[in-house]
Design a protein around this motif. Structure first.
Motif, mmCIF file in Angstrom:
data_model
loop_
_atom_site.group_PDB
_atom_site.id
_atom_site.type_symbol
_atom_site.label_atom_id
_atom_site.label_comp_id
_atom_site.label_asym_id
_atom_site.label_seq_id
_atom_site.Cartn_x
_atom_site.Cartn_y
_atom_site.Cartn_z
ATOM 1 N N TRP A 97 50.305 37.484 32.017
ATOM 2 C CA TRP A 97 51.594 38.038 31.600
ATOM 3 C C TRP A 97 51.697 39.507 31.989
ATOM 4 C CZ3 TRP A 97 52.453 42.025 28.140
ATOM 5 C CH2 TRP A 97 53.788 42.270 27.812
ATOM 6 N N ALA A 98 50.671 40.285 31.674
ATOM 7 C CA ALA A 98 50.724 41.726 31.905
ATOM 8 C C ALA A 98 50.780 42.066 33.397
ATOM 9 C CB ALA A 98 49.514 42.405 31.252
ATOM 10 N N VAL A 99 49.958 41.411 34.199
ATOM 11 C CA VAL A 99 49.914 41.731 35.633
ATOM 12 C C VAL A 99 51.225 41.342 36.316
ATOM 13 C CG1 VAL A 99 48.798 41.170 37.833
ATOM 14 C CG2 VAL A 99 47.408 41.699 35.827
ATOM 15 N N THR A 100 51.738 40.160 36.008
ATOM 16 C CA THR A 100 52.983 39.737 36.667
ATOM 17 C C THR A 100 54.157 40.605 36.237
ATOM 18 O OG1 THR A 100 53.313 37.984 35.026
ATOM 19 C CG2 THR A 100 52.249 37.367 37.095
ATOM 20 N N ARG A 101 54.186 41.071 34.982
ATOM 21 C CA ARG A 101 55.273 41.955 34.533
ATOM 22 C C ARG A 101 55.121 43.350 35.135
ATOM 23 N NH1 ARG A 101 55.607 37.595 33.045
ATOM 24 N NH2 ARG A 101 57.020 36.673 31.573
ATOM 25 N N PHE A 119 55.460 50.128 44.538
ATOM 26 C CA PHE A 119 55.121 49.477 45.800
ATOM 27 C C PHE A 119 55.252 47.982 45.588
ATOM 28 C CE2 PHE A 119 51.295 50.223 43.351
ATOM 29 C CZ PHE A 119 50.700 48.975 43.315
ATOM 30 N N ARG A 120 55.232 47.226 46.669
ATOM 31 C CA ARG A 120 55.330 45.766 46.549
ATOM 32 C C ARG A 120 53.965 45.215 46.147
ATOM 33 N NH1 ARG A 120 56.987 42.622 51.145
ATOM 34 N NH2 ARG A 120 57.186 41.002 49.598
ATOM 35 N N ALA A 121 53.840 44.831 44.902
ATOM 36 C CA ALA A 121 52.583 44.269 44.400
ATOM 37 C C ALA A 121 52.663 42.755 44.576
ATOM 38 C CB ALA A 121 52.367 44.658 42.949
ATOM 39 N N VAL A 122 52.298 42.303 45.751
ATOM 40 C CA VAL A 122 52.353 40.878 46.070
ATOM 41 C C VAL A 122 51.080 40.196 45.593
ATOM 42 C CG1 VAL A 122 54.020 41.137 47.945
ATOM 43 C CG2 VAL A 122 51.594 41.388 48.432
ATOM 44 N N CYS A 123 50.794 39.036 46.122
ATOM 45 C CA CYS A 123 49.728 38.181 45.594
ATOM 46 C C CYS A 123 48.342 38.833 45.581
ATOM 47 C CB CYS A 123 49.694 36.860 46.355
ATOM 48 S SG CYS A 123 49.431 37.033 48.142
ATOM 49 N N LEU A 124 47.938 39.489 46.647
ATOM 50 C CA LEU A 124 46.570 40.023 46.698
ATOM 51 C C LEU A 124 46.331 41.164 45.708
ATOM 52 C CD1 LEU A 124 43.763 39.786 47.832
ATOM 53 C CD2 LEU A 124 44.488 41.171 49.798
ATOM 54 N N PRO A 125 47.188 42.177 45.623
ATOM 55 C CA PRO A 125 46.953 43.205 44.600
ATOM 56 C C PRO A 125 46.981 42.631 43.180
ATOM 57 C CG PRO A 125 48.674 43.922 46.110
ATOM 58 C CD PRO A 125 48.312 42.530 46.494
ATOM 59 N N GLN A 126 47.834 41.644 42.938
ATOM 60 C CA GLN A 126 47.867 41.023 41.616
ATOM 61 C C GLN A 126 46.552 40.297 41.325
ATOM 62 O OE1 GLN A 126 51.351 38.727 40.532
ATOM 63 N NE2 GLN A 126 52.644 40.019 41.812
ATOM 64 N N ALA A 127 46.031 39.575 42.304
ATOM 65 C CA ALA A 127 44.767 38.863 42.108
ATOM 66 C C ALA A 127 43.620 39.844 41.882
ATOM 67 C CB ALA A 127 44.473 37.959 43.308
ATOM 68 N N ILE A 128 43.597 40.934 42.634
ATOM 69 C CA ILE A 128 42.546 41.945 42.469
ATOM 70 C C ILE A 128 42.628 42.566 41.080
ATOM 71 C CG2 ILE A 128 41.741 44.215 43.260
ATOM 72 C CD1 ILE A 128 42.655 43.362 46.100
ATOM 73 N N LEU A 139 44.747 33.241 41.660
ATOM 74 C CA LEU A 139 43.599 33.399 40.780
ATOM 75 C C LEU A 139 43.688 32.431 39.611
ATOM 76 C CD1 LEU A 139 41.639 36.392 39.999
ATOM 77 C CD2 LEU A 139 42.759 35.505 37.999
ATOM 78 N N ASP A 140 42.548 31.774 39.318
ATOM 79 C CA ASP A 140 42.394 30.876 38.160
ATOM 80 C C ASP A 140 41.318 31.456 37.250
ATOM 81 O OD1 ASP A 140 43.963 28.829 39.341
ATOM 82 O OD2 ASP A 140 42.209 28.049 40.385
ATOM 83 N N ALA A 141 41.490 31.213 35.956
ATOM 84 C CA ALA A 141 40.449 31.585 34.991
ATOM 85 C C ALA A 141 40.652 30.771 33.722
ATOM 86 C CB ALA A 141 40.505 33.067 34.670
ATOM 87 N N ALA A 142 39.590 30.218 33.197
ATOM 88 C CA ALA A 142 39.608 29.518 31.906
ATOM 89 C C ALA A 142 40.677 28.433 31.836
ATOM 90 C CB ALA A 142 39.792 30.529 30.778
ATOM 91 N N GLY A 143 40.954 27.788 32.955
ATOM 92 C CA GLY A 143 41.960 26.736 32.977
ATOM 93 C C GLY A 143 43.385 27.250 33.037
ATOM 94 N N VAL A 144 43.553 28.545 33.259
ATOM 95 C CA VAL A 144 44.879 29.167 33.311
ATOM 96 C C VAL A 144 45.184 29.578 34.750
ATOM 97 C CG1 VAL A 144 46.269 31.126 32.496
ATOM 98 C CG2 VAL A 144 44.648 30.012 30.956
ATOM 99 N N GLU A 145 46.398 29.295 35.203
ATOM 100 C CA GLU A 145 46.872 29.762 36.510
ATOM 101 C C GLU A 145 47.339 31.201 36.305
ATOM 102 O OE1 GLU A 145 49.879 26.829 37.310
ATOM 103 O OE2 GLU A 145 48.407 25.422 38.112
ATOM 104 N N VAL A 146 46.496 32.161 36.652
ATOM 105 C CA VAL A 146 46.719 33.552 36.268
ATOM 106 C C VAL A 146 47.737 34.240 37.178
ATOM 107 C CG1 VAL A 146 45.622 35.778 35.801
ATOM 108 C CG2 VAL A 146 44.403 33.662 35.274
#
Length: 160
Positions: free
Chosen positions: A84-88, A95-104, A137-144
């Motif tokens: 929730w926090a990263v996607t918001r 800057f454009r925070a696309v998939c890779l910066p979000q996953a990192i 990114l996946d963690a603990a059964g959650v699509e992060v």
């Protein structure tokens, strides 16, 4: 040019007032993690960034499936809150925070909380743009982060 609608500062303040102090702290942490991720992507070679992810394994490795499986309630709750926090926060950084910066960013936040995660990389042939790459990114059964993954995306590697 950005296609997302611009919100006024008043609207942003009103929305921020609706979230708890704990959620605000998580948003601040996610924003900082996204800024650090962006700086790393600009100033470090990818192999240096990848070392922080763990071991590169094929998508068929059993350890990858373990990250997709549900974990304890605390780990799942952390993963959902980080998601929730990263996607918001990604919507509001300068800057454009696309998939890779979000996953990192999400990977770093989860690691600090002791939650194991798997960073996936995939690619597919784009119609007009050559190769279309994606990270999720996946963690603990959650699509992060990075979901939903596009139809036809071939997973080429995973870090666990």
């Amino acid at each position: 040019m950005s296609t997302r609608p611009r919100r006024s500062w008043k609207s942003r303040r009103e929305r921020l007032a609706q979230v708890s102090w704990g959620e605000r702290a998580m948003l601040v942490e996610a924003t900082a993690a996204l800024l650090v991720a962006r700086a790393r992507l600009v100033f470090q070679p990818f192999r240096a960034i990848a070392r922080r992810f763990g071991e590169l394994v094929p998508p068929s490795d059993p350890r990858v499936a373990a990250h997709r499986a549900p974990a304890g309630p605390d780990a799942q709750a952390y993963a959902e809150r980080v998601s929730w926090a990263v996607t918001r926060a990604a919507l509001h950084v300068p800057f454009r925070a696309v998939c890779l910066p979000q996953a990192i960013a999400a990977h770093a936040m989860l690691r600090r909380r002791g939650v194991a995660s798997a960073v996936h990389f995939g690619a597919m042939k784009g119609a007009s743009s050559g190769i279309d790459a994606h990270a999720w990114l996946d963690a603990a059964g959650v699509e992060v982060t990075g979901y939903p993954v596009k139809e036809g995306m071939a997973e080429i590697g995973c870090f666990v």
